[in-house]
Design an enzyme around this catalytic site. Structure first.
Site, PDB file in Angstrom:
ATOM      1  CG  ASP A 192      -2.287   0.661   0.911  1.00 57.91           C
ATOM      2  OD1 ASP A 192      -2.278   1.765   0.331  1.00 57.91           O
ATOM      3  OD2 ASP A 192      -3.332   0.101   1.258  1.00 57.91           O
ATOM      4  CG  HIS A 230     -15.262  -0.830  -4.778  1.00 59.69           C
ATOM      5  ND1 HIS A 230     -16.270  -1.147  -3.901  1.00 59.69           N
ATOM      6  CD2 HIS A 230     -14.197  -0.475  -4.008  1.00 59.69           C
ATOM      7  CE1 HIS A 230     -15.853  -0.986  -2.663  1.00 59.69           C
ATOM      8  NE2 HIS A 230     -14.598  -0.585  -2.706  1.00 59.69           N
TER       9      HIS A 230
END
Length: 327
Positions: A192, A230
């Protein structure tokens, strides 16, 4: 001779624990003085006093020209010792405000709702407001604790034969930690942004790696992407998926996507679950610039555009489905 009584084990354990704490205190006793000296040199107290009121981490780091993540660690240490106090920050309005600006997203040339409400997008806001990032990551970690068991119950075989797995956008590493615990033969990589993984707790079998998924992804036998795609539009998703394809073996590599698949016909599938998927689509509209929930046709488009040919979808007992794609 008087009666001999054995001391409770609990008392001995408490004494041993206290003795161990005392040893640590003696070993690192200089640390508190050094951190206080650091705070004085940085002018933390002076900056807050000059401000005249409490300051957010973003405001304080800007005033002091400090790295937000490093400043947060110093403040966390000092707050634990009651040298500074953290005023509770109600995160509710932060996530609620974009809903009041939802109509701006619908306009032809409208501004994204989160940016309209806060002046910057969700990810830029999180980079300088670490309390918000922490809350966001804790929410994702809570979701992971529910999702990972559902994935293993529905299609745990997708992890068979993997020697390594990279969790792209894995937050604080909760999901990867659970995956490695269930599959100890897997070498886990939690990937990340640097300011996200810098605060991730250590976990056996998991390596935390900071970077930008739009630039490159650490190499592994497979890529795992849960509740990430998404958040982004088609072009961004295709870019990320291409980086994932570059990171996995050409012959046996695969990506495992965990995201909702919106039913195009409410007469099929689970109506209640699809209702939640459509509500999540509104969440994406309110909180992201380009994110959306996708139908199977829309998933097939971005996955195939990224160079993956074989696609399998496995429903699980959740709003999300498991989408497995091979080059």
């Amino acid at each position: 001779m008087g009666e001999i009584q054995r001391e409770p084990i609990l008392e001995n354990e408490e004494e041993d624990t206290q003795a161990e704490l005392d040893v640590w205190k003696y070993v690192f006793g200089f640390g508190e003085m050094a951190v206080v000296k650091c705070a004085i040199e940085l002018g933390i107290a002076d900056a807050i006093e000059s401000h005249g009121d409490s300051m957010t981490l973003s405001e304080l780091s800007s005033a002091l020209a400090c790295s937000p993540s490093q400043l947060y660690r110093i403040l966390r240490f000092l707050m634990h010792r009651n040298i500074f106090k953290q005023t509770p920050n109600n995160q509710g309005p932060i996530m609620l405000a974009p809903w009041h600006a939802l109509s701006t997203r619908a306009l032809a040339n409208g501004m994204p709702s989160f940016e309209k409400a806060h002046g910057e997008d969700l990810w830029s806001y999180g980079a300088t407001n670490l309390a918000h990032t922490q809350l966001f990551n804790e929410a994702m970690a809570c979701n992971a604790r529910l999702m990972i068991p559902a994935i293993f119950e529905g299609c745990g075989e997708v992890f068979d034969g993997l020697g390594s797995l990279v969790d792209v956008g894995g937050g604080n590493g909760t999901a990867m930690g659970l995956l490695v615990k269930a599959c100890p033969w897997i070498k886990g990589i939690n990937f990340d942004l640097p300011h996200v993984v810098s605060g991730a707790p250590n976990c056996d079998g998991v390596e935390h790696v900071g970077g930008d998924m739009f630039q490159s992804v650490p190499k592994a036998d497979a890529a795992f992407i849960m509740n990430v795609l998404h958040d982004w539009g088609d072009e961004e998703c295709i870019q990320v998926l291409k980086k994932c394809r570059e990171a996995i073996p050409k012959q046996k590599g695969k990506i495992i996507i965990i995201d909702p698949v919106v039913e195009e016909d409410n007469k099929t599938g689970d109506y209640k679950l699809n209702d939640f998927r459509l509500m999540l689509d509104m969440v994406m509209m309110a909180h992201t610039n380009t994110g959306k929930e996708r139908t199977m046709k829309e998933w097939e488009y971005i996955i195939k555009e990224a160079g993956f040919n074989q696609i399998t979808v496995k429903p699980i007992r959740a709003v999300q489905s498991v989408i497995i794609a091979f080059p």
